[in-house]
Design a protein around this motif. Structure first.
Motif, PDB file in Angstrom:
ATOM      1  N   LYS A 287       0.827  -1.205   0.000  1.00 51.56           N
ATOM      2  CA  LYS A 287       0.000   0.000   0.000  1.00 51.56           C
ATOM      3  C   LYS A 287       0.864   1.259   0.000  1.00 51.56           C
ATOM      4  CE  LYS A 287      -4.194  -1.805   2.188  1.00 51.56           C
ATOM      5  NZ  LYS A 287      -5.129  -1.670   3.343  1.00 51.56           N
ATOM      6  N   ASP A 290       2.196   1.767  -3.541  1.00 49.79           N
ATOM      7  CA  ASP A 290       1.165   2.315  -4.432  1.00 49.79           C
ATOM      8  C   ASP A 290       0.838   3.763  -4.073  1.00 49.79           C
ATOM      9  OD1 ASP A 290       1.109  -0.179  -5.580  1.00 49.79           O
ATOM     10  OD2 ASP A 290      -0.615  -0.871  -4.414  1.00 49.79           O
ATOM     11  N   ARG A 291       0.794   4.059  -2.782  1.00 46.15           N
ATOM     12  CA  ARG A 291       0.463   5.420  -2.356  1.00 46.15           C
ATOM     13  C   ARG A 291       1.511   6.412  -2.834  1.00 46.15           C
ATOM     14  NH1 ARG A 291      -0.674   4.156   2.421  1.00 46.15           N
ATOM     15  NH2 ARG A 291       1.416   4.324   3.313  1.00 46.15           N
TER      16      ARG A 291
END
Length: 389
Positions: A287, A290-291
């Motif tokens: 995450k 991706d962030r």
């Protein structure tokens, strides 16, 4: 009866050099120094009586060492072997002492975390292994085998199954390589992390500056003025630090630091900017990858392996901050902490040079091979104990 004449002393150049070094050396034992002076004076043709008067030694002592050197040269100036007093402890008792020192006290029913020489001496007497024995004797025996049971070192197993691949990727980035391809001029490597809980300890009395033969003095008593987290990003190859202070760590503070770096040149227009981070909660898992990529498409998040923050160069900078800025912790409030950290960044960036990183992938392979050998040895020992049981 006629008195024998004083022995004639003739020195070679090498013997004279060694004797002078012994006679006037600051670290020479007193006995060796006096014996060397006796021989040097005798070589100048002086009588034993005159040497005794000049050195303050007894006439018989002068006569003895002059005669010994005349008969045996430099080796004769050493003490002769003495029979000494009878041995009080047997080799078996010495072996039992060393065996006990190699056991954890808890395994023997003793409520201690580790052995000390006085504790070992007391335990040996209590068990009847030896009679009265001094701690210095125990220490001398342990020194023979370099045993120091009062010391300890911590260790940890590698738990990440992809440890080598992850660590190699970070080490390759330090060498300006990624996935086998060299980095371009418009590609950068950023090492980042958080230094948590930097306290503002408000000392109850003013700190005294150092003076002649006096170290700086800091009051032990203090009031707590709060704490801040210091987030920093370090350009590995440009030796430039970007930092900020936050009330706490987390995703938002970390992304604010990323924003601070990625919105300025040359990173804003760079082809790729690699961010080396550990697996802390602020930047953990896919995450976080991706962030970061969603906010800055040219940013690539690279995680270090578990328990391997030592491959993150920002930790080297944090150690510098701890030594040069934080210790001794003496601040009036958190505002002073923030100002000093910010001022230190400017001071550091003005003269900083890239760290001379010497740990390479070859060193990594050697380390893993050494750990594998230890692991195999431990497993073999465990198997042997299980079979014996």
């Amino acid at each position: 009866m006629p008195v024998a004449g004083a022995a004639r002393i003739v020195l070679t150049a090498a013997e004279r050099h060694r004797l002078k070094k012994a006679a006037y050396g600051h670290k020479t034992a007193h006995q060796a120094r006096m014996r060397a002076q006796v021989v040097l004076r005798a070589a100048r043709g002086r009588s034993n009586a005159r040497i005794a008067h000049e050195t303050g030694l007894h006439l018989d002592t002068v006569r003895t060492w002059r005669g010994r050197f005349a008969d045996g040269g430099l080796p004769a100036l050493a003490d002769r072997k003495r029979s000494g007093r009878p041995v009080r402890f047997t080799p078996v008792q010495v072996a039992e002492v060393k065996a006990l020192a190699c056991q954890l006290p808890a395994e023997t029913g003793v409520p201690l975390s580790h052995w000390s020489c006085p504790e070992l001496a007391a335990e040996l007497t209590a068990r009847g292994v030896t009679g009265s024995i001094s701690a210095s004797t125990v220490r001398r025996w342990l020194r023979q085998d370099a045993l120091k049971p009062w010391q300890y070192r911590s260790w940890i197993f590698i738990r990440d199954p992809n440890f080598r691949a992850k660590a190699q990727r970070v080490l390759d980035l330090y060498a300006r390589t990624y996935e086998g391809e060299p980095l371009g001029e418009d590609e950068y490597v950023i090492s980042s992390d958080e230094k948590t809980s930097i306290q503002a300890r408000c000392r109850c009395h003013p700190t005294l500056a150092p003076g002649q033969a006096r170290a700086m003095r800091v009051s032990h008593e203090y009031g707590r003025g709060g704490a801040v987290a210091y987030l920093a990003a370090y350009d590995v190859h440009q030796a430039t630090v970007f930092g900020r202070c936050e009330a706490t760590t987390g995703i938002v503070p970390f992304m604010t630091l990323v924003e601070q770096v990625m919105t300025q040149e040359p990173y804003a227009s760079a082809k790729r900017v690699f961010w080396v981070v550990d697996i802390g909660s602020s930047h953990r898992g896919k995450k976080s990858v991706d962030r970061l990529a969603a906010r800055f498409p040219n940013a690539v998040l690279v995680h270090t392996p578990v328990h391997a923050s030592w491959v993150n160069q920002i930790e080297v900078f944090f150690s510098i901050v701890q030594r040069k800025v934080v210790s001794p912790n003496d601040f009036t409030d958190l505002t002073q902490v923030r100002h000093r950290l910010r001022a230190f960044e400017d001071r550091y960036n003005a003269t900083a040079q890239p760290f001379q990183w010497k740990f390479t992938t070859s060193d990594l392979d050697d380390l893993l091979a050494r750990l594998d050998r230890h692991t195999l040895t431990d497993r073999y020992q465990e198997s042997s104990v299980a079979l014996a049981a």
